[in-house]
Design a protein around this motif. Structure first.
Motif, PDB file in Angstrom:
ATOM      1  N   UNK A 182       4.702 -46.734  10.508  1.00 23.89           N
ATOM      2  CA  UNK A 182       5.618 -47.749  11.031  1.00 23.89           C
ATOM      3  C   UNK A 182       4.937 -49.089  11.272  1.00 23.89           C
ATOM      4  N   UNK A 183       3.602 -49.155  11.105  1.00 27.56           N
ATOM      5  CA  UNK A 183       2.892 -50.415  11.304  1.00 27.56           C
ATOM      6  C   UNK A 183       3.206 -51.398  10.179  1.00 27.56           C
ATOM      7  N   UNK A 184       3.264 -52.687  10.481  1.00 31.79           N
ATOM      8  CA  UNK A 184       3.467 -53.674   9.408  1.00 31.79           C
ATOM      9  C   UNK A 184       2.233 -53.763   8.532  1.00 31.79           C
ATOM     10  N   UNK A 185       2.431 -54.115   7.269  1.00 32.54           N
ATOM     11  CA  UNK A 185       1.303 -54.341   6.361  1.00 32.54           C
ATOM     12  C   UNK A 185       0.867 -55.788   6.555  1.00 32.54           C
ATOM     13  N   UNK A 186      -0.139 -55.994   7.405  1.00 33.94           N
ATOM     14  CA  UNK A 186      -0.591 -57.363   7.664  1.00 33.94           C
ATOM     15  C   UNK A 186      -1.421 -57.874   6.495  1.00 33.94           C
ATOM     16  N   UNK A 187      -1.817 -59.123   6.579  1.00 33.66           N
ATOM     17  CA  UNK A 187      -2.507 -59.754   5.454  1.00 33.66           C
ATOM     18  C   UNK A 187      -3.857 -59.089   5.187  1.00 33.66           C
ATOM     19  N   UNK A 188      -4.512 -58.603   6.251  1.00 37.26           N
ATOM     20  CA  UNK A 188      -5.791 -57.923   6.064  1.00 37.26           C
ATOM     21  C   UNK A 188      -5.635 -56.611   5.319  1.00 37.26           C
ATOM     22  N   UNK A 189      -4.622 -55.824   5.713  1.00 43.33           N
ATOM     23  CA  UNK A 189      -4.371 -54.556   5.042  1.00 43.33           C
ATOM     24  C   UNK A 189      -3.977 -54.775   3.591  1.00 43.33           C
ATOM     25  N   UNK A 190      -3.085 -55.736   3.370  1.00 41.78           N
ATOM     26  CA  UNK A 190      -2.660 -56.043   2.009  1.00 41.78           C
ATOM     27  C   UNK A 190      -3.850 -56.500   1.163  1.00 41.78           C
ATOM     28  N   UNK A 191      -4.700 -57.329   1.744  1.00 42.99           N
ATOM     29  CA  UNK A 191      -5.877 -57.792   1.018  1.00 42.99           C
ATOM     30  C   UNK A 191      -6.802 -56.655   0.641  1.00 42.99           C
TER      31      UNK A 191
END
Length: 272
Positions: free
Chosen positions: A250-259
């Motif tokens: 349920x956590x958002x995919x933040x820019x760090x995770x996406x990167x």
């Protein structure tokens, strides 16, 4: 495998054999979690399961449920998983439980090492297909040696190990999540013997990983059950993209995770 520690969280596992339990006394004795037998084979439901679940939760223990398999071949496992999940749903659904769900594999209906391993793998995969989560596997050293091979080492282990000698790695398993260290424990609130267990970390660590709320309910941020497709996608990212297992569906995919995901797959494409 890691050794036991006096700092580890302590708990029990129970079935109808324990009879009436005073859960408040169990909690007061320092037990912080319990695994409760729910089902066996494709039809049997433990007749103390629902009562135990209610009492343990009211006393503040973290609760999990286990299924005792009798499957003799991979084709048998779907009926067992269906039965287990039906009972879990009758108990309030997966979100009513704190601890991982468990497959208890310790009998030899499947006869050969290859067939037992294939049957256990099918059970784990079917449960994950239906729920998006991987169950724990409960078993013991000689069963691993005789009937399970290293292809199952990705399944987290609840290890029944009754020895003061530190456990060694076994058929691919290098660690345990929970350790059952005796079947002859004595706990206030329970007449007779009971299985004693410990978690791989402290009670504070156990609570940090598994507790949903101070009253045993889910926290406001997690007051809904995560859809199976989201949990399945999360597990795929953990397995294939190197995302931390701390990341929740349920956590958002933040820019760090996406990167991190993009870097992983960009690197693979360049290497290939």
């Amino acid at each position: 495998m890691q050794t036991r520690s006096g700092n580890h969280a302590q708990g029990i596992d129970v079935s109808h054999w324990q009879g009436s339990i005073d859960w408040q006394k169990v909690r007061a004795a320092g037990k912080s979690f319990v695994f409760i037998k729910a089902t066996e084979s494709s039809r049997y439901t433990d007749d103390h399961f629902f009562t135990y679940l209610k009492g343990a939760k009211a006393a503040g223990l973290l609760v999990g449920a286990y299924h005792f398999t009798r499957a003799a071949k991979p084709a048998d496992v779907k009926d067992e998983v269906d039965h287990f999940l039906k009972v879990i749903n009758q108990a309030g659904g997966m979100s009513s439980f704190d601890l991982p769900f468990v497959l208890d594999a310790e009998t030899k209906e499947a006869r050969t090492r290859a067939n037992v391993t294939a049957t256990v793998r099918s059970w784990v995969d079917e449960f994950k297909r239906q729920t998006g989560v991987t169950p724990l596997l409960y078993t013991y050293p000689s069963f691993i040696e005789g009937y399970l091979d290293s292809s199952l080492a990705d399944v987290p282990l609840w290890y029944a190990y009754y020895s003061n000698v530190p456990p060694v790695n076994k058929s691919g398993w290098k660690s345990w999540q929970f350790l059952q260290y005796t079947s002859e424990g004595k706990v206030p609130g329970i007449s007779g013997n009971v299985d004693l267990n410990e978690y791989k970390g402290s009670e504070a660590e156990l609570m940090a990983v598994y507790k949903k709320g101070n009253d045993g309910s889910e926290s406001p941020a997690n007051n809904h059950e995560v859809p199976a497709w989201k949990e399945s996608g999360r597990q795929w990212l953990i397995d294939h993209a190197g995302i931390s297992s701390d990341w929740k569906a349920e956590d958002p995919v933040d820019i760090g995770t996406l990167g991190a995901i993009l870097a992983k797959f960009t690197s693979r494409n360049i290497d290939s």
